[in-house]
Design a protein around this motif. Sequence first.
Motif, mmCIF file in Angstrom:
data_model
loop_
_atom_site.group_PDB
_atom_site.id
_atom_site.type_symbol
_atom_site.label_atom_id
_atom_site.label_comp_id
_atom_site.label_asym_id
_atom_site.label_seq_id
_atom_site.Cartn_x
_atom_site.Cartn_y
_atom_site.Cartn_z
ATOM 1 N N PHE A 6 1.024 -1.070 0.122
ATOM 2 C CA PHE A 6 0.210 0.088 -0.200
ATOM 3 C C PHE A 6 0.971 1.400 -0.004
ATOM 4 O O PHE A 6 0.936 2.542 -0.890
ATOM 5 C CB PHE A 6 -0.588 0.327 1.503
ATOM 6 C CG PHE A 6 -1.881 1.191 1.469
ATOM 7 C CD1 PHE A 6 -1.698 1.988 2.054
ATOM 8 C CD2 PHE A 6 -3.361 1.265 0.562
ATOM 9 C CE1 PHE A 6 -3.231 2.869 2.083
ATOM 10 C CE2 PHE A 6 -3.939 1.464 0.151
ATOM 11 C CZ PHE A 6 -3.675 2.891 0.723
ATOM 12 N N PHE A 7 2.118 1.020 0.317
ATOM 13 C CA PHE A 7 2.558 2.809 0.607
ATOM 14 C C PHE A 7 3.359 3.145 -0.519
ATOM 15 O O PHE A 7 3.777 3.878 -0.957
ATOM 16 C CB PHE A 7 3.989 1.624 2.066
ATOM 17 C CG PHE A 7 4.833 3.231 2.091
ATOM 18 C CD1 PHE A 7 4.128 4.526 2.307
ATOM 19 C CD2 PHE A 7 6.419 3.628 2.327
ATOM 20 C CE1 PHE A 7 4.722 5.961 3.064
ATOM 21 C CE2 PHE A 7 7.120 4.397 2.170
ATOM 22 C CZ PHE A 7 6.786 5.190 2.669
ATOM 23 N N CYS A 10 1.161 4.176 -2.633
ATOM 24 C CA CYS A 10 1.638 6.023 -2.139
ATOM 25 C C CYS A 10 2.333 5.858 -2.795
ATOM 26 O O CYS A 10 2.592 7.706 -3.310
ATOM 27 C CB CYS A 10 1.330 5.830 -1.012
ATOM 28 S SG CYS A 10 -0.106 5.387 0.311
ATOM 29 N N VAL B 201 -4.935 -0.294 10.028
ATOM 30 C CA VAL B 201 -4.999 -0.248 7.996
ATOM 31 C C VAL B 201 -6.602 -0.538 7.798
ATOM 32 O O VAL B 201 -6.538 0.431 6.956
ATOM 33 C CB VAL B 201 -4.619 -2.120 7.901
ATOM 34 C CG1 VAL B 201 -5.373 -2.359 6.932
ATOM 35 C CG2 VAL B 201 -3.529 -2.258 8.194
ATOM 36 N N SER B 204 -6.762 4.016 7.246
ATOM 37 C CA SER B 204 -6.296 3.654 6.293
ATOM 38 C C SER B 204 -7.314 3.179 4.530
ATOM 39 O O SER B 204 -7.168 4.062 3.822
ATOM 40 C CB SER B 204 -4.829 3.384 5.142
ATOM 41 O OG SER B 204 -4.212 3.775 6.620
ATOM 42 N N LEU B 247 1.020 7.513 8.004
ATOM 43 C CA LEU B 247 2.632 6.956 6.935
ATOM 44 C C LEU B 247 2.017 6.386 5.794
ATOM 45 O O LEU B 247 2.326 6.273 4.669
ATOM 46 C CB LEU B 247 3.708 6.002 7.729
ATOM 47 C CG LEU B 247 4.674 5.001 7.058
ATOM 48 C CD1 LEU B 247 5.589 6.117 7.218
ATOM 49 C CD2 LEU B 247 4.775 4.002 8.232
ATOM 50 N N LEU B 248 0.800 5.767 6.172
ATOM 51 C CA LEU B 248 -0.620 5.279 5.393
ATOM 52 C C LEU B 248 -1.421 6.652 4.328
ATOM 53 O O LEU B 248 -1.525 5.980 3.379
ATOM 54 C CB LEU B 248 -0.916 3.958 6.026
ATOM 55 C CG LEU B 248 -0.402 2.785 5.867
ATOM 56 C CD1 LEU B 248 -0.927 1.591 6.867
ATOM 57 C CD2 LEU B 248 0.813 2.596 4.956
ATOM 58 N N PRO B 251 1.672 10.029 2.688
ATOM 59 C CA PRO B 251 2.104 10.663 1.254
ATOM 60 C C PRO B 251 1.126 11.028 -0.102
ATOM 61 O O PRO B 251 1.666 12.318 -1.130
ATOM 62 C CB PRO B 251 2.595 9.549 0.981
ATOM 63 C CG PRO B 251 2.791 9.035 2.511
ATOM 64 C CD PRO B 251 1.781 9.518 2.830
ATOM 65 N N TRP B 252 -0.007 10.216 -0.377
ATOM 66 C CA TRP B 252 -1.188 10.216 -1.041
ATOM 67 C C TRP B 252 -1.813 11.880 -1.208
ATOM 68 O O TRP B 252 -2.376 12.579 -2.009
ATOM 69 C CB TRP B 252 -1.986 9.624 -1.011
ATOM 70 C CG TRP B 252 -2.598 9.684 -2.082
ATOM 71 C CD1 TRP B 252 -2.605 8.930 -3.623
ATOM 72 C CD2 TRP B 252 -4.017 9.980 -2.484
ATOM 73 N NE1 TRP B 252 -3.889 9.634 -4.826
ATOM 74 C CE2 TRP B 252 -4.925 9.651 -4.355
ATOM 75 C CE3 TRP B 252 -4.685 10.919 -1.893
ATOM 76 C CZ2 TRP B 252 -5.877 10.520 -3.819
ATOM 77 C CZ3 TRP B 252 -6.268 11.874 -1.877
ATOM 78 C CH2 TRP B 252 -6.714 11.942 -3.444
#
Lengths: 452, 582
Positions: A6-7, A10, B201, B204, B247-248, B251-252
Amino acid sequence: MRSRVFFALCLLPLACSDSSATSAPPRNLLVVTMDSVRADRFEAPELFNELPLALAHLQAEAQQFRGISSSPATLPAVASLFTGRHSRELGYPAPDRRLPEEIATLAELFSAKGYDTAAFVSSRALDTKNGIERGFATFSGPDGARTEDYEVTQAAREWLSTESRADKPWFLWVHLNAGHGPYSALETAFNPLNFFYKAMVPAGRSLERKLEKSDSNSGAGALPSYQRIAGPPLFGRYRSFYDARVRVGDWFANELRHSLKYTEQYDRTVFAVIGTHGEALGEHGIEFDHGHNLFDEVLRVPFILRVPGRAAAQSDRLASHVDFAPTLGALFGLELSSPSGTDLFSSGDDVDAPVISELYSPIGAESVVSIRSNDWSLIRTAGLPSSVFDLPNDVTQSNPLSGPEVPATTNLQGQLDQLDSLIIPELRRMELNSTTRGELRALGYILNRFPE
Amino acid sequence: MPEGNETPAEEGQPEFAPRNSWRPDWILLLVLLAGAYLILTNLGETRLWTDEAEAACLGQSILEHGVPTAFDGRNYMTQWVVAKREDFNDELVWVLSPWLQLYVSAGSFALLGVNTLAARLPFALVGIACLWMIFALAKRATGDKRIARTASLLLLTSIPFLLHSRQGRYYPIAMFATMWILHAYIGMLERKKWSTVHIVVAVSVLFHANYGLCVPLLGALVLHALFYAWGRARLWQVFAVPAGIGLLTLPWAFYAEIHRTASRFDLTPYFYNFFTYVHQVNRWALPLVLVVAFAILRPLGWKSRVLRMSNVGVTAAALIGIVAVAFLSTNVGLFARYIINVIPLFVFLNACFVVWIVDAVRARAGVSISRVAWGLIPLMMFTTVLPVPFAPVLRVAAMNAPHKGFQDNPAVRNPLSDFEGIEHEVFDLIGELHRPYDGPLERIAKFLDVNAEPEHTLFIDYGDVPLLFYTDLIVRGGLQGIPYHGKPEWIVSRSNRAGIAVNALREFADAEGYVPIVMMDTPDTRWENRPDPYVHFYEMPPVGQVARLTDGVYPPVVLYMRSDLELVDALGATVVKTGGRR
């Protein structure tokens, strides 16, 4: 494991987003000329529409100059753009006259260097009998008085997407009608951008002002007949039509930019968006027309040049159409013979150098010449005293200064006198054939008051 | 009746008593089977509507480019009119909404081919999983299998749940993730192993389904934790959970610049939106009459074992639900999907109320009488009697609240008065599952498939995105915000599209001599397979029927063909002779 995948997902776009940062030397050239587009629509778009320009991203990464049209008529303006010469050097105003063979065009120079060249144009003023097509291996002109920008863009997009584009450097020119009338129902009443249109009221004018209807194609004091469409002739209504058209041009120019990105050619392509001339929207007595005078509303145009690897900048330097070819000459190593303009990126030249614009009626009457710096504008109409304007204090150019008020340091008149020596001796008033006359009339370039 | 083998825990039992290990439950199995029937049957029959088609088109682009790309060289996947040019970035990458659903679509297309069923199937399967998840959540939150069974049964016929589960979009993922988050949160406070990982999770996943739904949920959860987590959560979890989520998701979030795209808040229509959402909760998830009954009867001694402040799951579900509705009412838009992820939580609370009534009746009238109280379940599954008392109140409250242009749309205003009857829409849905469904989009797409060439341009004022998915044409119009001029080969003017200059488009077609092609067998309904219950068409009405959402009648679909083209096959449509170009 799931988290890691998943990371990674991203982070994927972060890696992809950096693709524009490459600095390979420019290989290709895309020039989009936009007809009848005023500079204010690009320099302060937020005044006219809530939505940002589609080309806002281009503006953010390009060099933007203070563009000055060499002539408020499409053909001479484009001819100057592609030759680096003033109208009088090229033999205008004669519409039947082809570009002088001895003056090389950009397309010819690129072609000689082995470039693929193509042009997709939407204005009859730019058809093949004018010589503007010289050097283009593919020249797609209008079918009828004009071709729609949508069709032109589509054709250009297809040309760009051809696989062979990747094999050979290319020069593509696309001319969009953009702000040029006549307007039509589909692009105005059904333009989604109208949802965000801002009906800004110009100082001293009312949006409800009723426009007089002219029986001719002249916009002097009245709405030209070629501009008329069904519905009430209100100033605000027509101005919203004009703004819708400009945004149409903005969109299509950006669509070509998207095509460059999609075909991964953007980072190696010099991309220019330049207005041919502006449009008078009631200023100086001209309604939704151009080609009558040399005031800023018809001279100031967007002049955007994106060169890969060159930092974005907003320059105060005046950029004339005649400067375009020398600038590209320097970028691409082309040999232009004695251009009148200068390389806009050269640091040695005077950034405050004034620029010259000319207006000749297609049938040789009413010639007007102007010379403009950032602070002063001098306009000389044949048979009349020159008018000088103090631009910082007279933005609308409505208060011409009398002789004693004009600082001698401007020396604008002297520079204008020098220009007169460039007039091609054999230039004379020329008779037009009936076909050409009709076509030019349809576009508003010939006024009914001149004899057939 | 869903009375299980377990007896309900007695009052005074420790809050986090060990639960029975999970084993197959016959009612849950039946619910899953029935859910599979309701969610999967004829899943590919109706055409993707705009929002689904958006996900499908972008999913397709992932197969080609690896990331969702809004431009395919000819067509744009954009709704700029709505998104104000923020839905894709300068690299042509889609950033308006998170990508999880798009990659799910892409994966499905890769496995099953690009078609309607593949666009919906993975989401539908998650929808079915929601029926299991609500069972697991209710069981963990209350330790009462009766509540778990009741919750899954009530969710089974909740119309917003079913309609959203049958869509090729993130909705089931959001519902599942929301229940998963609550499940993990309870587990974290119970110090269950891996619960921290689960909550990170799950949050996220919800973020990447729709980050807008994540905001009120996290806010509510933090608020709840301030009161309930002391002494239960470990210190490292306080840092690990936000760090893991950050963290999950960050970034997006940075890449997509969500601060630019998430700016559609407006307080003017707040109470209109709020009462409308409460109306929907009342009708399809938790009848407010039960809440009021509890508020009245509890002081009189009708106490509940689970509906109490000490129950982490119940209080958290209630808080999340209330905060979500309150927060999302600030959005200028008003769609059932904005609260869809908390619908199961309200259903869970509904189940708690049902069991409360059963237990209270049993305590006062005996076991045999209490069995009658279980009748509440079928009453709520198959009728809408219980929502009726509060529906008019909520309608009047909403209609008198300030609103804006969006809420003036009859499609938004009328639903409030349309849903005060007692007929449950699940029967309409069952009917839809067994009928052919030839909506306007299907008809238009089939017609163009036969008569149009790939190089042709279609200009349509609404419904552009589905036609991007179903045709090879260049499609312009709709909400793209892309200016167009010229004479496209085909024009479709959707008659019921409010707010667009429909007449101008028709006048243009008429003035330019386009040939009208009238499809008398297909009504031009504004929408067809939209998941919002109040605008979903369970079957196509006949042309000429009085329209549900407007003052007029449903007109036929009308296409306009440029006069220089020839029809290959009219496919039963009426071609109006206009005498050619004027």
